[in-house]
Design a protein around this motif. Structure first.
Motif, PDB file in Angstrom:
ATOM      1  N   PRO A   1       0.829  -1.211   0.000  1.00  0.00           N
ATOM      2  CA  PRO A   1       0.000   0.000   0.000  1.00  0.00           C
ATOM      3  C   PRO A   1       0.859   1.254   0.000  1.00  0.00           C
ATOM      4  O   PRO A   1       1.934   1.296   0.596  1.00  0.00           O
TER       5      PRO A   1
ATOM      6  N   SER B   1     -11.664   2.470   8.735  1.00  0.00           N
ATOM      7  CA  SER B   1     -11.250   2.093   7.389  1.00  0.00           C
ATOM      8  C   SER B   1     -12.444   2.002   6.448  1.00  0.00           C
ATOM      9  O   SER B   1     -12.379   2.416   5.289  1.00  0.00           O
ATOM     10  N   GLU B   2     -13.563   1.474   6.955  1.00  0.00           N
ATOM     11  CA  GLU B   2     -14.764   1.363   6.117  1.00  0.00           C
ATOM     12  C   GLU B   2     -15.292   2.740   5.739  1.00  0.00           C
ATOM     13  O   GLU B   2     -15.701   2.976   4.596  1.00  0.00           O
TER      14      GLU B   2
ATOM     15  N   VAL C   1     -13.504   5.475   5.447  1.00  0.00           N
ATOM     16  CA  VAL C   1     -12.565   6.049   4.481  1.00  0.00           C
ATOM     17  C   VAL C   1     -12.796   5.464   3.098  1.00  0.00           C
ATOM     18  O   VAL C   1     -12.804   6.175   2.090  1.00  0.00           O
ATOM     19  N   GLU C   2     -13.018   4.143   3.031  1.00  0.00           N
ATOM     20  CA  GLU C   2     -13.235   3.494   1.742  1.00  0.00           C
ATOM     21  C   GLU C   2     -14.516   3.991   1.081  1.00  0.00           C
ATOM     22  O   GLU C   2     -14.589   4.092  -0.144  1.00  0.00           O
ATOM     23  N   ARG C   3     -15.528   4.304   1.880  1.00  0.00           N
ATOM     24  CA  ARG C   3     -16.793   4.796   1.323  1.00  0.00           C
ATOM     25  C   ARG C   3     -16.730   6.293   1.001  1.00  0.00           C
ATOM     26  O   ARG C   3     -17.703   6.846   0.484  1.00  0.00           O
ATOM     27  N   GLY C   4     -15.625   6.928   1.299  1.00  0.00           N
ATOM     28  CA  GLY C   4     -15.486   8.344   1.003  1.00  0.00           C
ATOM     29  C   GLY C   4     -16.204   9.245   1.979  1.00  0.00           C
ATOM     30  O   GLY C   4     -16.379  10.440   1.700  1.00  0.00           O
ATOM     31  N   GLU C   5     -16.610   8.740   3.152  1.00  0.00           N
ATOM     32  CA  GLU C   5     -17.327   9.542   4.128  1.00  0.00           C
ATOM     33  C   GLU C   5     -16.391  10.243   5.111  1.00  0.00           C
ATOM     34  O   GLU C   5     -16.848  11.081   5.891  1.00  0.00           O
TER      35      GLU C   5
ATOM     36  N   ASN D   1     -12.238  11.837   5.524  1.00  0.00           N
ATOM     37  CA  ASN D   1     -10.871  12.094   5.067  1.00  0.00           C
ATOM     38  C   ASN D   1      -9.993  12.237   6.305  1.00  0.00           C
ATOM     39  O   ASN D   1     -10.043  13.264   6.998  1.00  0.00           O
TER      40      ASN D   1
END
Length: 483
Positions: free
Chosen positions: A385, A407-408, A410-414, A416
């Motif tokens: 990574p 992490s979830e 961040v992955e969903r873009g909710e 930063n």
């Protein structure tokens, strides 16, 4: 927030370990009463340093109680061994313990959502939200004897419909009280294990379930633990089953080394531990050819320690397994149509493994494998990574990690995380009160643990916590609900 900060930091540093506070422990023990006769056996499957179970044993009468515990952390398990009778260091899911062998189950499990392993499998059995508290409840319940007492300490929001149903099906005399320390929203649940056919009237069970469910959803609040227990006490019955099994299945490398030292080494008694006593092999009628020797070795007929003329020592083991080989044939019928046939045939594959145990050899400990199976293609190594690049701050954050929940998001873009990490590194501690900010400033000078609390635009989880360890080895992003 001044009280929460040091306790929260310690909880995180100890992998979710949060011992029962002294006031809650003292009030909870008032509800327990010992058996009138006989010896009792009690269990804490997440014992920590063993203080809570040791206090329970003292309350019930130390000379009549056998206190047993399981603890994952090695240092805490060593501390518990000085207080309790039998302590296993390891994961509760990796143990074999006699069922219905304990009259008291003291269960203060780790808190958090359950994460599946790399294969996507878990030992959790159920359809509700997968939580560590529920997994430990499932694994521990069979260890409690019928008529035994349960003391379950969990956050109130874990009491979903599934867990409330389990409790009402497995226990009678259920009571729930709020813990004395409200920091982690814990409740203390008491119950007596019974068989389902011995449950109370359906209306009573339904009312208990609805009350527990209301407390879990914050529609109602549990009454606090009374300073003096005036209700019917919960008896801890005498043990009725011998503790035939109480051990872990696998060993950590450190434990294997200790066991090897205790036995004085294993190789001197290799035949005793790994051989087949009482069987004398019959010699062949004539000398075996190289082909016969290879076939016997692959079939497992030749196993054990062998030494070559040049001094090489190998531990040999042969085996043979069967695999299916697919073959496709094409034929043509009388009308000129092409017919495809798939044929499966058995193929026997010999495998010979040799463990190099030659003293002083550079290949000591290596395993050599000889097989006729085709070599599998090596999968490409996973891409590393890309490291998170941050501007230089007032301290070194070390390795930056985050919980699964963060992490979830961040992955969903909710979420930063970079914005909040920059503030943390610049000693902007966020929405802390002045006392905690002064504590952080002092920790920055003295090299102690740092804690920040930030408001975020997320609707479900409006706060983000960031913790940097005292040795500056790791900085972790987490949500309040992770606890």
């Amino acid at each position: 927030m001044a009280l929460m900060f040091p306790r929260l930091a310690r909880n995180f540093a100890k992998n979710g370990y949060y011992p029962t506070d002294e006031v809650t422990l003292e009030r909870t023990l008032q509800a327990l009463t010992p058996a009138s006769t006989g010896s009792m056996r009690i269990l804490d499957p997440c014992a920590g340093e063993g203080v809570a179970l040791a206090e329970a044993a003292h309350t019930l009468g130390r000379e009549r109680v056998q206190a047993c515990a399981v603890e994952y952390d090695r240092e805490r398990a060593e501390h518990a061994r000085g207080l309790l009778d039998r302590v296993l260091q390891g994961d509760l899911m990796d143990t074999i313990v006699t069922r219905q062998a304990f009259g008291l189950l003291w269960l203060n499990p780790p808190y958090g959502d359950l994460v599946a392993d790399h294969s996507g499998a878990t030992q959790y059995q159920g359809s509700g939200r997968r939580r560590l508290e529920k997994l430990f409840y499932q694994r521990s319940l069979p260890l409690l004897q019928y008529g035994g007492t349960l003391v379950l300490i969990v956050p109130h929001y874990v009491l979903d419909d599934e867990l409330c149903g389990w409790l009402c099906n497995h226990f009678t005399g259920l009571r729930v009280h709020a813990a004395a320390d409200p920091t982690f929203k814990q409740v203390v649940i008491f119950g007596i294990r019974i068989r389902r056919q011995d449950l109370a009237r359906p209306a009573d069970v339904k009312a208990t379930r609805e009350r527990f469910r209301a407390i879990g959803s914050s529609e109602a609040s549990a009454e606090p633990l009374p300073e003096v227990w005036l209700g019917e006490p919960y008896g801890v019955p005498a043990a009725v089953t011998e503790l035939d099994h109480f051990y872990r299945v696998t060993l950590e490398p450190e434990q294997l080394a200790l066991e090897t030292g205790r036995l004085g080494g294993l190789w001197s008694d290799f035949t005793l531990h790994f051989g087949q006593a009482g069987q004398v092999p019959r010699p062949p009628v004539k000398a075996l050819s190289q082909w016969h020797l290879a076939l016997a070795l692959a079939a497992g007929a030749i196993s054990g320690v062998v030494t070559s003329p040049n001094g090489r020592v190998l531990v040999l083991k042969g085996d043979t397994y069967k695999e299916k080989v697919s073959r496709t044939e094409f034929t043509e019928d009388e009308d000129g149509n092409v017919l495809e046939s798939r044929i499966l045939t058995d193929r026997f594959v010999p495998v010979i493994r040799a463990w190099d145990m030659t003293p002083g050899s550079q290949t000591l400990g290596q395993v050599l494998t000889i097989t006729s199976a085709p070599a599998a293609a090596e999968p490409p190594p996973p891409a590393a990574p890309e490291p998170l690049r941050l501007p230089a701050g007032r301290f070194d954050p070390g390795r930056i990690v985050m919980t699964a929940a963060v992490s979830e998001l961040v992955e969903r873009g909710e979420l930063n995380p970079v914005t909040y990490l920059r503030r943390h590194l610049q000693a902007d501690w966020g929405e802390l009160d002045q006392e905690d900010k002064r504590s952080n400033d002092q920790a920055l000078r003295l090299g102690n643990r740092l804690f920040s609390n930030y408001e975020t635009p997320m609707s479900d989880e409006p706060r983000l916590w960031i913790i940097t360890e005292a040795d500056r080895s790791v900085t972790t992003l987490l949500l309040p609900s992770d606890y």
